[in-house]
Design an enzyme around this catalytic site. Structure first.
Site, PDB file in Angstrom:
ATOM      1  N   GLY A  41       0.839  -1.195   0.000  1.00  0.00           N
ATOM      2  CA  GLY A  41       0.000   0.000   0.000  1.00  0.00           C
ATOM      3  C   GLY A  41       0.870   1.239   0.000  1.00  0.00           C
ATOM      4  O   GLY A  41       2.012   1.225  -0.461  1.00  0.00           O
ATOM      5  N   CYS A  42       0.355   2.302   0.542  1.00  0.00           N
ATOM      6  CA  CYS A  42       1.072   3.572   0.583  1.00  0.00           C
ATOM      7  C   CYS A  42       2.350   3.435   1.402  1.00  0.00           C
ATOM      8  O   CYS A  42       2.333   2.914   2.515  1.00  0.00           O
ATOM      9  CB  CYS A  42       0.174   4.644   1.197  1.00  0.00           C
ATOM     10  SG  CYS A  42       0.970   6.241   1.380  1.00  0.00           S
ATOM     11  N   PHE A  43       3.455   3.916   0.864  1.00  0.00           N
ATOM     12  CA  PHE A  43       4.724   3.771   1.568  1.00  0.00           C
ATOM     13  C   PHE A  43       4.792   4.592   2.841  1.00  0.00           C
ATOM     14  O   PHE A  43       5.584   4.320   3.726  1.00  0.00           O
ATOM     15  CB  PHE A  43       5.942   4.008   0.680  1.00  0.00           C
ATOM     16  CG  PHE A  43       5.933   5.196  -0.244  1.00  0.00           C
ATOM     17  CD1 PHE A  43       5.384   6.406   0.077  1.00  0.00           C
ATOM     18  CD2 PHE A  43       6.528   5.064  -1.490  1.00  0.00           C
ATOM     19  CE1 PHE A  43       5.421   7.478  -0.788  1.00  0.00           C
ATOM     20  CE2 PHE A  43       6.578   6.128  -2.374  1.00  0.00           C
ATOM     21  CZ  PHE A  43       6.020   7.345  -2.021  1.00  0.00           C
ATOM     22  N   TRP A  44       3.951   5.613   2.983  1.00  0.00           N
ATOM     23  CA  TRP A  44       3.969   6.413   4.208  1.00  0.00           C
ATOM     24  C   TRP A  44       3.679   5.549   5.432  1.00  0.00           C
ATOM     25  O   TRP A  44       4.289   5.716   6.483  1.00  0.00           O
ATOM     26  CB  TRP A  44       2.953   7.534   4.150  1.00  0.00           C
ATOM     27  CG  TRP A  44       3.193   8.586   3.133  1.00  0.00           C
ATOM     28  CD1 TRP A  44       4.338   8.848   2.431  1.00  0.00           C
ATOM     29  CD2 TRP A  44       2.243   9.549   2.687  1.00  0.00           C
ATOM     30  NE1 TRP A  44       4.149   9.906   1.586  1.00  0.00           N
ATOM     31  CE2 TRP A  44       2.873  10.365   1.721  1.00  0.00           C
ATOM     32  CE3 TRP A  44       0.921   9.812   3.007  1.00  0.00           C
ATOM     33  CZ2 TRP A  44       2.226  11.413   1.084  1.00  0.00           C
ATOM     34  CZ3 TRP A  44       0.270  10.859   2.376  1.00  0.00           C
ATOM     35  CH2 TRP A  44       0.921  11.652   1.416  1.00  0.00           C
TER      36      TRP A  44
END
Length: 180
Positions: free
Chosen positions: A9-12
């Site tokens: 998913g989102c790397f954040w």
């Protein structure tokens, strides 16, 4: 030191959760698994490059075992969601592991099998199965500076509060003995 490249998913979110663990020396957000040389965020978001948002985690295996790094990966995202995590949709948000060698491939396969037990879902591509792929590690491109350590730099940002913070808290709770 050991380094893994993982996408979930989102790397954040992955970046923030891994930074919450002792023994993790560095986390770099970036792009891998695609065909377009030197992609940027806007291009990756189109889904046309084939890249996944990923993190490169460097850790000290004497302080935190590789299995904990991998089990945390399967804790901080839902590996049953094909090409998305929550509202983030597209192949750039796929669940994927990128081994650097055969030894890592074996570790990743074992972790995926453990995840199958944790999530009570078989490995495969049907709905409700573990869809995490194990793909060859190609070139890893660092994401733009503003993506690095995004959660720490933007703790009151809406996405951080609603999506990243619960994932960080889940990892801290499950792996409390390694929480930073």
């Amino acid at each position: 030191m050991q380094t893994f490249v993982l996408a979930g998913g989102c790397f954040w979110c992955l970046d923030a959760a891994y930074r919450a663990l002792q023994g993790v020396e560095s986390v770099v957000s970036g792009y891998t698994g695609g065909t377009t040389p030197d992609p940027d965020y806007e291009l990756v978001c189109t889904g046309a490059t084939g890249h996944a948002e990923a993190v490169k985690i460097t850790f000290d295996p004497e302080r935190i075992p590789a299995d904990v790094i991998l089990d945390a990966f399967f804790t901080m995202h839902d590996p049953r969601q094909l090409n998305h995590q929550g509202a983030d949709r597209g192949t750039q948000y796929r669940s994927a592991m990128f081994p650097a060698d055969d030894a890592q491939r074996e570790l990743f396969e074992a972790a995926r099998t453990r995840a199958s037990d944790i999530w009570d879902a078989p490995i495969g591509d049907a709905e409700g199965t573990i869809v995490t792929t194990i793909e060859p590690l190609g070139v890893f491109y660092d994401a733009e500076d503003y993506h690095q350590d995004f959660f720490a730099k933007n703790p009151t940002q809406g996405y951080c509060l609603a999506v990243a913070a619960p994932k960080v808290n889940k990892v801290r709770a499950r792996f409390a003995q390694f929480a930073a």
